[in-house]
Design a protein around this motif. Structure first.
Motif, short mmCIF file in Angstrom:
data_model
loop_
_atom_site.label_atom_id
_atom_site.label_comp_id
_atom_site.label_asym_id
_atom_site.label_seq_id
_atom_site.Cartn_x
_atom_site.Cartn_y
_atom_site.Cartn_z
N ILE A 98 5.29 -5.36 -2.66
CA ILE A 98 4.57 -4.29 -1.96
C ILE A 98 3.08 -4.47 -2.20
CG2 ILE A 98 6.45 -2.60 -1.95
CD1 ILE A 98 4.94 -1.26 -4.27
N PRO B 9 -3.17 10.22 2.01
CA PRO B 9 -1.84 10.70 1.65
C PRO B 9 -1.33 10.05 0.36
CG PRO B 9 -1.78 9.44 3.71
CD PRO B 9 -3.21 9.54 3.31
N SER B 10 -0.31 10.64 -0.19
CA SER B 10 0.36 10.12 -1.37
C SER B 10 0.83 8.69 -1.10
CB SER B 10 1.58 11.00 -1.61
OG SER B 10 1.64 11.36 -2.92
N GLY B 11 0.61 7.81 -2.07
CA GLY B 11 1.09 6.43 -1.91
C GLY B 11 0.17 5.55 -1.08
N SER B 12 -1.03 6.05 -0.72
CA SER B 12 -1.91 5.26 0.15
C SER B 12 -2.74 4.25 -0.63
CB SER B 12 -2.82 6.20 0.97
OG SER B 12 -3.57 7.03 0.12
N GLY B 13 -2.66 4.27 -1.98
CA GLY B 13 -3.35 3.26 -2.77
C GLY B 13 -4.58 3.78 -3.51
N LYS B 14 -4.76 5.09 -3.56
CA LYS B 14 -5.97 5.66 -4.18
C LYS B 14 -6.06 5.32 -5.67
CE LYS B 14 -4.83 9.87 -3.02
NZ LYS B 14 -3.49 9.60 -2.41
N THR B 15 -4.97 5.58 -6.39
CA THR B 15 -4.98 5.30 -7.83
C THR B 15 -5.09 3.80 -8.08
OG1 THR B 15 -3.71 7.30 -8.33
CG2 THR B 15 -3.63 5.52 -9.97
N THR B 16 -4.43 3.02 -7.25
CA THR B 16 -4.52 1.57 -7.37
C THR B 16 -5.97 1.12 -7.27
OG1 THR B 16 -2.32 1.35 -6.38
CG2 THR B 16 -3.72 -0.61 -6.36
N PRO C 288 -0.07 -2.24 -2.13
CA PRO C 288 -0.70 -0.92 -1.99
C PRO C 288 -2.16 -0.97 -1.54
CG PRO C 288 -0.15 -1.35 -4.29
CD PRO C 288 0.44 -2.46 -3.49
N LYS D 137 8.48 -5.84 -6.38
CA LYS D 137 9.36 -4.69 -6.60
C LYS D 137 10.73 -5.05 -6.04
CE LYS D 137 8.45 0.22 -6.94
NZ LYS D 137 7.75 1.36 -6.38
N TYR E 168 2.38 -5.83 -5.82
CA TYR E 168 3.36 -5.77 -6.91
C TYR E 168 4.68 -6.34 -6.42
CZ TYR E 168 0.31 -2.19 -9.00
OH TYR E 168 -0.73 -1.51 -9.53
P1 ADP Z 1 -1.82 7.10 -4.46
O1 ADP Z 1 -2.63 7.22 -5.70
O2 ADP Z 1 -2.64 7.04 -3.21
O3 ADP Z 1 -0.77 8.16 -4.35
P2 ADP Z 1 -0.90 4.63 -5.65
O4 ADP Z 1 -2.10 3.78 -5.67
O5 ADP Z 1 -0.49 5.25 -6.93
O6 ADP Z 1 -1.03 5.71 -4.48
O7 ADP Z 1 0.35 3.79 -5.15
C1 ADP Z 1 0.35 3.06 -3.94
C2 ADP Z 1 1.67 2.31 -3.82
O8 ADP Z 1 1.76 1.31 -4.82
C3 ADP Z 1 2.89 3.21 -4.00
O9 ADP Z 1 3.87 2.79 -3.08
C4 ADP Z 1 3.32 2.93 -5.42
O10 ADP Z 1 4.70 3.14 -5.57
C5 ADP Z 1 2.92 1.48 -5.60
N1 ADP Z 1 2.60 1.14 -7.00
C6 ADP Z 1 1.56 1.61 -7.71
N2 ADP Z 1 1.52 1.11 -8.96
C7 ADP Z 1 2.59 0.27 -9.04
C8 ADP Z 1 3.14 -0.58 -10.07
N3 ADP Z 1 2.56 -0.68 -11.28
N4 ADP Z 1 4.24 -1.29 -9.79
C9 ADP Z 1 4.85 -1.22 -8.58
N5 ADP Z 1 4.39 -0.44 -7.57
C10 ADP Z 1 3.28 0.29 -7.78
#
Ligand code: ADP
Ligand code: MG
Length: 246
Positions: free
Chosen positions: A23, A44-51, A25, A18, A16
């Motif tokens: 960044i 951990p939080s922010g490791s890219g799981k949701t991504t 992820p 930013k 992304y």
């Molecule tokens: P997790 O689910 O492991 O907590 P995420 O996958 O949500 O982590 O996010 C991983 C990183 O990507 C984070 O630093 C988050 O801020 C960044 N990120 C996620 N989605 C976006 C987006 N749409 N735009 C910019 N940054 C994003």
């Protein structure tokens, strides 16, 4: 001969923009998931799981790499084609359920079917079957605010499976629930995996929830790290506990 994995990620990256920078992820991730697997994704939080879940589910598109899901090369799909593909192939379960507050349980579950060429009667049969499967048919006319968290998540799971997708992804599905409701939801998800053969990819911070899965994977800064099994689970759980108490 081994069967094709239902999910195949090859050097999968997501970046992304930013501010002034970029960044990333997810970074050149390789992952195969077999049909019928139940994978817990921790980290951990922010490791890219949701991504990663969003890429697998076709909600988002990779910046680089290969992504073949349910036989489709979805990295190359247009947004419109992806939306169409998703409505048939993937069900998504969210931490906060994401039910539509002004619709009843029945209407929430019916929503994904409205995108499909089905008559009202056929929709009715499918919605009833999904509500029964998750054990909440008696609450079909309740609105989300009239349901407990555990019941809301059941409705959300019914909505995710009503189209009979091969793949279910769940992002911290018990993250907002008390321990008893979390156990019920984990049992339900396990049944969908074992009895209906749904391939399940679930993000969780909870080692207990992860223990229901056959495979546990750990993400750290957008890369899968070795450490599968009890040792890895304990390590991630310890780190999560540290984060929570920090
Ligand atoms: P997790 O689910 O492991 O907590 P995420 O996958 O949500 O982590 O996010 C991983 C990183 O990507 C984070 O630093 C988050 O801020 C960044 N990120 C996620 N989605 C976006 C987006 N749409 N735009 C910019 N940054 C994003
Ligand atoms: Mg997340």
């Amino acid at each position: 001969m081994s069967e094709q994995p239902i999910i195949a990620c090859r050097r999968l990256s997501k970046s992304y923009r930013k501010g002034g920078g970029v960044i990333t992820p997810l970074h050149a991730l390789d992952l195969d998931v077999r049909r019928g697997e139940f994978v817990a994704l921790m980290g951990p939080s922010g490791s890219g799981k949701t991504t990663l879940l969003n890429l697998i589910a076709g909600i988002d598109r990779p910046t680089e790499g290969e992504l073949v899901v349910a036989g489709a090369d979805i990295a190359r799909f247009s947004r419109a084609r992806l939306a169409d593909w998703r409505s048939v192939n993937v069900g998504y379960v969210f931490q906060l359920y994401n039910l539509v507050p002004v619709l009843t349980a029945y209407e929430n579950v019916e929503l994904p079917l409205l995108l499909r060429p089905l008559g009202r009667r056929e929709r009715h049969t499918r919605v009833q079957a999904a509500l029964s499967l998750v054990g909440i048919a008696d609450r079909h006319d309740h609105y989300p605010r009239q349901l407990s968290g555990g019941q809301e998540q059941r409705v959300a799971i019914a909505r995710a499976i009503v189209t009979d997708p091969a793949i279910l992804v769940a992002d911290e599905p018990t993250g907002d629930l008390d321990a008893d409701s979390a156990t019920e939801i984990m049992r339900l998800l396990t049944r969908l995996n074992q009895e209906l053969g749904k391939t399940l990819v679930m993000v969780t911070h909870d080692a207990g929830c992860a223990s229901y899965a056959r495979t546990r994977l750990f993400l750290e800064k957008g890369v899968l790290v070795p450490g599968e099994g009890a040792r890895g689970t304990a390590r991630v759980a310890a780190r999560v506990a540290q984060e929570v108490h920090a």
